[in-house]
Design an enzyme around this catalytic site. Structure first.
Site, short mmCIF file in Angstrom:
data_model
loop_
_atom_site.label_atom_id
_atom_site.label_comp_id
_atom_site.label_asym_id
_atom_site.label_seq_id
_atom_site.Cartn_x
_atom_site.Cartn_y
_atom_site.Cartn_z
N ASP A 138 40.44 40.22 37.21
CA ASP A 138 40.80 38.82 37.38
C ASP A 138 39.49 38.07 37.65
OD1 ASP A 138 42.39 36.47 38.08
OD2 ASP A 138 41.87 36.94 40.15
N ASP A 191 39.04 34.21 39.41
CA ASP A 191 38.97 33.44 40.65
C ASP A 191 39.43 34.27 41.84
OD1 ASP A 191 38.06 30.80 39.79
OD2 ASP A 191 39.94 30.71 38.67
#
Length: 227
Positions: free
Chosen positions: A22, A24
């Site tokens: 991922d 953020d």
């Protein structure tokens, strides 16, 4: 009188064929900007910012706007406006400790970025944090269903030509963790979100993560990560 020594926890060792990240909160710390933008959205419509932040992390912006915008609001236009705000704000965006070294140590053909940001925002954030964008990316516009649905992670595994059981995902948000778990992938939680189950590990950042890579007989990679 001497006291018994505290037990020393042994590092965890994972052997996989691909690593999915991922963005953020996992590779990039962009918390301040995300909270700024959603606070402005909440303030405009008199919404509960704490509730929005609790549920929006790791979720596509359009999905959050659709969930919280008042009846009759132009969801598409609002989403475009919020996305534009996020693209122009990069102050304070930094890489998590050790992220750059780990990405550099991994073979590009064995990694992918799976993010709820769109392709433009992902590029801006990764560049602002000084991180190289993996060749394989699955951004918000590449999926029909966003996290917590597993579509993005399953698509990334397919693009890399690996079985989900041979993948490890690094995630920080409950929605992303749920997506990775639903995809049948081992999951390393970055930070303190949620509780750990079988097939899950936790790290504060990448400072102590090391990796070795060897080519297997099929031309792919066998990756050994020590957490």
């Amino acid at each position: 009188m001497s006291h018994p020594a505290e037990p020393v926890s042994q590092p965890s060792v994972l052997t996989v064929r691909a690593v999915l990240f991922d963005m953020d909160g996992t590779l990039v710390d962009s918390t301040a900007i995300v909270e700024q933008v959603w606070s402005e959205f909440a303030g405009r419509y008199g919404l509960d910012i704490e509730e929005i932040l609790r549920t929006s992390h790791g979720v596509r912006s359009g999905d959050t706007v659709r969930r919280y915008a008042p009846a009759g609001a132009d969801v598409v236009a609002l989403t475009a406006e919020l996305d534009a705000m996020e693209r122009t704000r990069t102050d304070g965006v930094i890489a998590l400790p050790g992220a750059e070294a780990l990405l550099s140590a991994l073979p590009d053909e064995a990694i992918a970025l799976v993010t709820s940001a769109d392709h433009i925002l992902a590029g801006i954030r990764m560049k602002a944090a000084g991180l190289s964008m993996p060749t394989t990316t699955v951004t918000s516009e590449a999926v029909t269903l966003g996290k917590p649905h597993p579509e993005g992670y399953l698509k990334a595994a397919t693009l890399l030509g690996v079985d989900p059981a041979d993948v490890v995902v690094f995630e920080d948000a409950p929605a992303g963790i749920a997506a990775a778990r639903a995809a049948g992938m081992r999951t390393v939680v970055v930070g303190d979100a949620g509780h750990l189950e079988d097939g899950m590990w936790r790290i504060p950042d990448y400072s102590d993560v090391t990796v070795t890579s060897v080519k297997d007989d099929d031309g792919g990679h066998l990756l050994t990560l020590t957490l």
